[in-house]
Design an enzyme around this catalytic site. Sequence first.
Site, PDB file in Angstrom:
ATOM      1  N   SER A 129       1.042  -1.253   0.032  1.00 10.56           N
ATOM      2  CA  SER A 129       0.004  -0.011   0.145  1.00 10.56           C
ATOM      3  C   SER A 129       0.856   1.153   0.167  1.00 10.56           C
ATOM      4  O   SER A 129       0.344   2.266  -0.418  1.00 10.56           O
ATOM      5  CB  SER A 129      -1.025   0.019   1.069  1.00 10.56           C
ATOM      6  N   PHE A 130       2.093   1.105   0.296  1.00 14.87           N
ATOM      7  CA  PHE A 130       2.978   2.333   0.673  1.00 14.87           C
ATOM      8  C   PHE A 130       4.482   1.976  -0.016  1.00 14.87           C
ATOM      9  O   PHE A 130       5.331   2.883   0.237  1.00 14.87           O
ATOM     10  CB  PHE A 130       2.848   3.110   1.879  1.00 14.87           C
ATOM     11  N   THR A 150      -4.676  -8.599  10.506  1.00 16.75           N
ATOM     12  CA  THR A 150      -5.477  -9.260   9.183  1.00 16.75           C
ATOM     13  C   THR A 150      -6.631  -9.969   9.878  1.00 16.75           C
ATOM     14  O   THR A 150      -6.523 -11.126  10.598  1.00 16.75           O
ATOM     15  CB  THR A 150      -4.747  -9.931   8.220  1.00 16.75           C
ATOM     16  N   ASN A 160       2.606 -13.195   4.140  1.00 17.86           N
ATOM     17  CA  ASN A 160       3.770 -12.921   4.896  1.00 17.86           C
ATOM     18  C   ASN A 160       5.066 -13.705   4.975  1.00 17.86           C
ATOM     19  O   ASN A 160       5.607 -13.528   5.585  1.00 17.86           O
ATOM     20  CB  ASN A 160       3.508 -11.980   6.180  1.00 17.86           C
ATOM     21  N   LYS A 190       0.619 -14.399   8.499  1.00 16.09           N
ATOM     22  CA  LYS A 190      -0.333 -15.002   7.463  1.00 16.09           C
ATOM     23  C   LYS A 190       0.309 -15.291   6.186  1.00 16.09           C
ATOM     24  O   LYS A 190       1.445 -15.123   6.201  1.00 16.09           O
ATOM     25  CB  LYS A 190      -1.234 -13.843   7.134  1.00 16.09           C
ATOM     26  N   ASP A 197       7.567  -8.739   6.611  1.00 15.25           N
ATOM     27  CA  ASP A 197       6.427  -7.799   7.062  1.00 15.25           C
ATOM     28  C   ASP A 197       6.491  -7.754   8.447  1.00 15.25           C
ATOM     29  O   ASP A 197       5.617  -7.907   8.989  1.00 15.25           O
ATOM     30  CB  ASP A 197       5.251  -8.017   6.481  1.00 15.25           C
ATOM     31  N   GLU A 252       4.956 -15.810  -2.193  1.00 13.31           N
ATOM     32  CA  GLU A 252       4.264 -15.937  -1.115  1.00 13.31           C
ATOM     33  C   GLU A 252       3.570 -17.324  -1.191  1.00 13.31           C
ATOM     34  O   GLU A 252       3.097 -17.925  -1.894  1.00 13.31           O
ATOM     35  CB  GLU A 252       3.020 -14.884  -1.194  1.00 13.31           C
ATOM     36  N   LYS A 260      12.955  -3.048  -1.637  1.00 13.50           N
ATOM     37  CA  LYS A 260      11.488  -2.382  -1.242  1.00 13.50           C
ATOM     38  C   LYS A 260      11.898  -0.583  -1.356  1.00 13.50           C
ATOM     39  O   LYS A 260      12.566  -0.155  -0.575  1.00 13.50           O
ATOM     40  CB  LYS A 260      11.167  -2.732   0.085  1.00 13.50           C
TER      41      LYS A 260
HETATM   42  P1  ATP Z   1       1.122  -3.865   2.617  1.00  9.32           P
HETATM   43  O1  ATP Z   1       2.314  -2.978   2.708  1.00  9.32           O
HETATM   44  O2  ATP Z   1       0.027  -3.096   1.882  1.00  9.32           O
HETATM   45  O3  ATP Z   1       0.858  -4.510   3.803  1.00  9.32           O
HETATM   46  P2  ATP Z   1       2.866  -5.754   1.583  1.00  9.32           P
HETATM   47  O4  ATP Z   1       3.294  -5.966   2.875  1.00  9.32           O
HETATM   48  O5  ATP Z   1       2.562  -6.870   0.710  1.00  9.32           O
HETATM   49  O6  ATP Z   1       1.738  -4.906   1.560  1.00  9.32           O
HETATM   50  P3  ATP Z   1       5.418  -5.352   0.299  1.00  9.32           P
HETATM   51  O7  ATP Z   1       6.308  -5.720   1.602  1.00  9.32           O
HETATM   52  O8  ATP Z   1       5.880  -3.792  -0.127  1.00  9.32           O
HETATM   53  O9  ATP Z   1       4.020  -4.896   0.473  1.00  9.32           O
HETATM   54  O10 ATP Z   1       5.590  -6.264  -0.818  1.00  9.32           O
HETATM   55  C1  ATP Z   1       4.779  -5.897  -1.951  1.00  9.32           C
HETATM   56  C2  ATP Z   1       4.937  -7.235  -2.871  1.00  9.32           C
HETATM   57  O11 ATP Z   1       6.383  -7.725  -2.979  1.00  9.32           O
HETATM   58  C3  ATP Z   1       4.322  -8.413  -1.957  1.00  9.32           C
HETATM   59  O12 ATP Z   1       3.431  -9.278  -3.120  1.00  9.32           O
HETATM   60  C4  ATP Z   1       5.376  -9.208  -1.543  1.00  9.32           C
HETATM   61  O13 ATP Z   1       5.149 -10.706  -1.684  1.00  9.32           O
HETATM   62  C5  ATP Z   1       6.628  -9.151  -2.438  1.00  9.32           C
HETATM   63  N1  ATP Z   1       7.852  -9.101  -1.715  1.00  9.32           N
HETATM   64  C6  ATP Z   1       7.864  -8.316  -0.814  1.00  9.32           C
HETATM   65  N2  ATP Z   1       9.268  -8.686  -0.350  1.00  9.32           N
HETATM   66  C7  ATP Z   1       9.848  -9.669  -1.125  1.00  9.32           C
HETATM   67  C8  ATP Z   1      11.090 -10.342  -1.054  1.00  9.32           C
HETATM   68  N3  ATP Z   1      11.932 -10.196  -0.106  1.00  9.32           N
HETATM   69  N4  ATP Z   1      11.116 -11.308  -1.879  1.00  9.32           N
HETATM   70  C9  ATP Z   1      10.256 -11.431  -3.016  1.00  9.32           C
HETATM   71  N5  ATP Z   1       8.901 -10.598  -3.090  1.00  9.32           N
HETATM   72  C10 ATP Z   1       8.697  -9.949  -2.222  1.00  9.32           C
END
Ligand code: ATP
Length: 501
Positions: A38-39, A203, A162, A159, A175, A118, A57
């Site tokens: 989301s951000f 969640t 995550n 979850k 996360d 995931e 990120k």
């Molecule tokens: P929110 O911030 O809204 O809770 P989120 O936690 O999914 O959402 P991000 O952590 O920015 O947001 O992740 C965005 C996407 O990138 C997700 O689909 C996640 O599966 C993927 N992602 C995040 N970290 C990794 C990583 N280390 N390796 C592979 N994919 C990742």
Amino acid sequence: MEASTTPKSPRAEKGVKGTSDKRSDQDFIFGKLIGEGSFSSVYLAKDIHNDQEYAVKVCIKNHIRKEKKVEHIIREKDVMNILNGKQNPKAPFFVKLSYAFQSREYLYFVMTYCKNGELLNLIQKVGNFDKECSRFYAAEITRALEHLHSLNIIHRDLKPENILLDENMHIKITDFGCAKILTKEEVEKVNDGRERKSSFVGTAQYVSPELLESKTCGKASDLWALGCILYQMVSGLPPFRSKSEYFIYQKILKLEYEFPEGFYEDAKDVVQKLLVIKPEERLGASDSEGYPSIRAHKLFVDLDLDSLHEMTPPKIAPHLAPTEDEIQWDKVNQPGLNSLELVLELGLDLKGDKSKAENAKPSASEAPKKPGKKNIADVSTEDYILRLAEQEKENKWHRFTEGNLILKQGLMDKRKGLFPRRRMFLLTTGPHLYYVDPVNMVLKGQIPWSHSISTEAKNFKTFFVHTPHRTYYLEEPNCHALDWCKAIEEVKKHYYPDTTT
Ligand code: ATP
């Protein structure tokens, strides 16, 4: 949701305290966008110094301030820094923060790249996990929680989204923005059963009753989430489901959930012992160090939780409901069509009784056809026009077909894990394979076609349709599964003649 951030910013100004080395965005080549939160946007990136791949990120600072997520981001970085500093070689089950830096506009978090995405996507792709897979991943999550909780960190938003999977299919929990690092005083309170008050709610599907009821949250809240995740791995769906969050919360507070048929006993017992309203009564909650009482459960028999990281995870396979799957070949009541003949003729891949199909080569798409047996998709123009006109007039399913001609139709159970849903399937020209909710007369979706679609019959009732992103698990109640496989293979042959299976 904010549009994608583009990580092309002025050279980063400084590294962030607590990370091992200084880097800036200039030290990485940014590749594809992996996902968006989301951000934040997460990119695949390569370190130009050593070719190492990372997930980076990227967050827009302004956006974070506006959304009041500063605390969230700081907490995420703090927890990851603690985990970096206190690694447990027997529990390497966390996404590692390798570098954090910032430019004027952006924050960058350079993390372990989890190639296999995931856990949620994986569960959704295969439907659910068999016993070996479910217990292995439940064991890795347990082992990760042992470590996290030993550092007095509560994840609070555990979850399947995550829990990521690395290139070797081991878990990496991520996360930590909602995590809580317990202070010394809070640890004592938690140990005394006086848990911490919290305004946070995670969640809906995985949130613990104590958080909903008394706004308290302890380590046992993560154990509740573990129970929900194990339930979901085995059955395909989380235990507490409803259209609205409000009703999910009501169900959680009343412990209102059921086990579908086929949910195997050992896993059921663990779930029942974790999904307990009083946190202190949950399996493991009264263990003083680690979770020996979870480890000792018969679900984990012969599984050494301290060497999980050295093991090759079991191959992901779905768990099929035994009631439907174990059809006796000799006792199959064949209405009408001679499906066994089809097996022998087409060589459909019948798992569970290979011996009955040993003559069954070559595969369906290569099968020699008996003279006169026409591919169902070979329809002359004249015939097409006539049949379509008739379909339009007389077939109530016509309105779901976008004007395509129905080549085969029938009611089948589309399984999501252990949960069957009755659907009308419409195999049409195009090609399309639509499915409709026959009670509400609503089109629910379609199985996507491509040259790589393939069928796999498990027995007369059950078959899979494999697509690149998902395997559909279908049950034909009248034992015509093989007819469906044949029809789909024929349509494939018609539209993708050059594809070999
Ligand atoms: P929110 O911030 O809204 O809770 P989120 O936690 O999914 O959402 P991000 O952590 O920015 O947001 O992740 C965005 C996407 O990138 C997700 O689909 C996640 O599966 C993927 N992602 C995040 N970290 C990794 C990583 N280390 N390796 C592979 N994919 C990742």
